[in-house]
Scaffold this motif. Sequence first.
Motif, PDB file in Angstrom:
ATOM      1  N   TYR A  33      53.331 102.028  56.351  1.00 26.46           N
ATOM      2  CA  TYR A  33      53.390 101.098  55.222  1.00 26.46           C
ATOM      3  C   TYR A  33      54.516 100.103  55.484  1.00 26.46           C
ATOM      4  O   TYR A  33      55.573 100.491  55.968  1.00 26.46           O
ATOM      5  CB  TYR A  33      53.697 101.848  53.923  1.00 26.46           C
ATOM      6  CG  TYR A  33      52.895 103.116  53.713  1.00 26.46           C
ATOM      7  CD1 TYR A  33      53.267 104.291  54.357  1.00 26.46           C
ATOM      8  CD2 TYR A  33      51.786 103.135  52.883  1.00 26.46           C
ATOM      9  CE1 TYR A  33      52.542 105.466  54.169  1.00 26.46           C
ATOM     10  CE2 TYR A  33      51.060 104.303  52.686  1.00 26.46           C
ATOM     11  CZ  TYR A  33      51.444 105.459  53.337  1.00 26.46           C
ATOM     12  OH  TYR A  33      50.722 106.613  53.158  1.00 26.46           O
ATOM     13  N   TYR A  35      56.971  97.210  53.584  1.00 25.09           N
ATOM     14  CA  TYR A  35      57.482  96.679  52.332  1.00 25.09           C
ATOM     15  C   TYR A  35      58.494  95.580  52.633  1.00 25.09           C
ATOM     16  O   TYR A  35      59.172  95.617  53.660  1.00 25.09           O
ATOM     17  CB  TYR A  35      58.181  97.777  51.515  1.00 25.09           C
ATOM     18  CG  TYR A  35      57.243  98.744  50.837  1.00 25.09           C
ATOM     19  CD1 TYR A  35      56.632  99.762  51.566  1.00 25.09           C
ATOM     20  CD2 TYR A  35      56.976  98.644  49.481  1.00 25.09           C
ATOM     21  CE1 TYR A  35      55.773 100.654  50.944  1.00 25.09           C
ATOM     22  CE2 TYR A  35      56.117  99.527  48.848  1.00 25.09           C
ATOM     23  CZ  TYR A  35      55.518 100.525  49.591  1.00 25.09           C
ATOM     24  OH  TYR A  35      54.663 101.399  48.972  1.00 25.09           O
ATOM     25  N   ALA A  99      49.523 112.697  52.633  1.00 29.30           N
ATOM     26  CA  ALA A  99      50.836 113.070  52.089  1.00 29.30           C
ATOM     27  C   ALA A  99      50.782 113.084  50.569  1.00 29.30           C
ATOM     28  O   ALA A  99      50.271 112.166  49.955  1.00 29.30           O
ATOM     29  CB  ALA A  99      51.891 112.076  52.550  1.00 29.30           C
TER      30      ALA A  99
ATOM     31  N   THR B  97      49.041 110.337  45.506  1.00 24.83           N
ATOM     32  CA  THR B  97      49.749 110.288  46.794  1.00 24.83           C
ATOM     33  C   THR B  97      50.790 109.188  46.735  1.00 24.83           C
ATOM     34  O   THR B  97      50.938 108.487  45.748  1.00 24.83           O
ATOM     35  CB  THR B  97      48.793 109.994  47.953  1.00 24.83           C
ATOM     36  OG1 THR B  97      48.320 108.650  47.822  1.00 24.83           O
ATOM     37  CG2 THR B  97      47.622 110.934  47.944  1.00 24.83           C
ATOM     38  N   ALA B  98      51.508 109.034  47.809  1.00 25.56           N
ATOM     39  CA  ALA B  98      52.574 108.035  47.831  1.00 25.56           C
ATOM     40  C   ALA B  98      52.104 106.719  48.393  1.00 25.56           C
ATOM     41  O   ALA B  98      52.911 105.878  48.740  1.00 25.56           O
ATOM     42  CB  ALA B  98      53.751 108.555  48.653  1.00 25.56           C
ATOM     43  N   SER B  99      50.816 106.510  48.517  1.00 24.30           N
ATOM     44  CA  SER B  99      50.361 105.233  49.041  1.00 24.30           C
ATOM     45  C   SER B  99      50.650 104.123  48.047  1.00 24.30           C
ATOM     46  O   SER B  99      50.590 104.310  46.847  1.00 24.30           O
ATOM     47  CB  SER B  99      48.866 105.297  49.344  1.00 24.30           C
ATOM     48  OG  SER B  99      48.151 105.583  48.171  1.00 24.30           O
ATOM     49  N   LYS B 100      50.985 102.963  48.529  1.00 22.14           N
ATOM     50  CA  LYS B 100      51.206 101.776  47.741  1.00 22.14           C
ATOM     51  C   LYS B 100      52.058 102.033  46.505  1.00 22.14           C
ATOM     52  O   LYS B 100      51.574 102.079  45.376  1.00 22.14           O
ATOM     53  CB  LYS B 100      49.882 101.143  47.322  1.00 22.14           C
ATOM     54  CG  LYS B 100      50.018  99.746  46.756  1.00 22.14           C
ATOM     55  CD  LYS B 100      48.670  99.146  46.469  1.00 22.14           C
ATOM     56  CE  LYS B 100      48.797  97.761  45.883  1.00 22.14           C
ATOM     57  NZ  LYS B 100      47.474  97.169  45.618  1.00 22.14           N
ATOM     58  N   LEU B 101      53.328 102.213  46.726  1.00 17.29           N
ATOM     59  CA  LEU B 101      54.258 102.391  45.633  1.00 17.29           C
ATOM     60  C   LEU B 101      54.593 101.063  44.979  1.00 17.29           C
ATOM     61  O   LEU B 101      54.773 100.047  45.652  1.00 17.29           O
ATOM     62  CB  LEU B 101      55.554 103.018  46.145  1.00 17.29           C
ATOM     63  CG  LEU B 101      55.485 104.500  46.546  1.00 17.29           C
ATOM     64  CD1 LEU B 101      56.747 104.891  47.283  1.00 17.29           C
ATOM     65  CD2 LEU B 101      55.287 105.362  45.325  1.00 17.29           C
TER      66      LEU B 101
END
Lengths: 115, 113
Positions: A33, A35, A99, B97-101
């Motif tokens: 990911y 950011y 996860a 899930t922790a995708s795209k926080l």
Amino acid sequence: NAGVMQNPRHLVRRRGQEARLRCSPMKGHSHVYWYRQLPEEGLKFMVYLQKENIIDESGMPKERFSAEFPKEGPSILRIQQVVRGDSAAYFCASSREGATNYGYTFGSGTRLTVV
Amino acid sequence: QQQVKQSPQSLIVQKGGISIINCAYENTAFDYFPWYQQFPGKGPALLIAIRPDVSEKKEGRFTISFNKSAKQFSLHIMDSQPGDSATYFCAASRGGTASKLTFGTGTRLQVTL
């Protein structure tokens, strides 16, 4: 077990140049990911990738920005023709497939300065 | 509807005191709420996280309180120490899930002696 590795730590580019930011995920992690963090602000989601696939790029500007995560090697965030507004800290995070209980691990970031 | 609002922007607490940081969200689809701690020049590190099926989670000196009906959650740091001085971010995501926080704007905590 090394953490998420990002390089370079600091990058200075002149307006109009290209910036390439690299991210090597933790061992065993196949999800990456990206950011962006502007000064005094929270992190903004840019893109979510798995090996050779872009899963979600809803936070990525439509022009000048691209990301890849090839089968071999690190994930690359590429910014073409940089402008002063691109100056920010760019963080990469990785997670294992599926996860859930432990979120994901961030790298120390690349601080891009456009002069 | 994707926003997560965080307050206060900055906080000064004496050593041994309780630090409280609050967050509010709008999207009822969010179902994973982590808190991250960030030191200058470093990436955010996961501190503690909660899901909506519990109202409180405690890990050491750190506690998350969660109010589903009010769409609010907060971080309490008990017995605050100078080493806790950092920026704290709340976040939220959906899908378990922790995708795209989606992150809050951060709280800069300073713990004084």
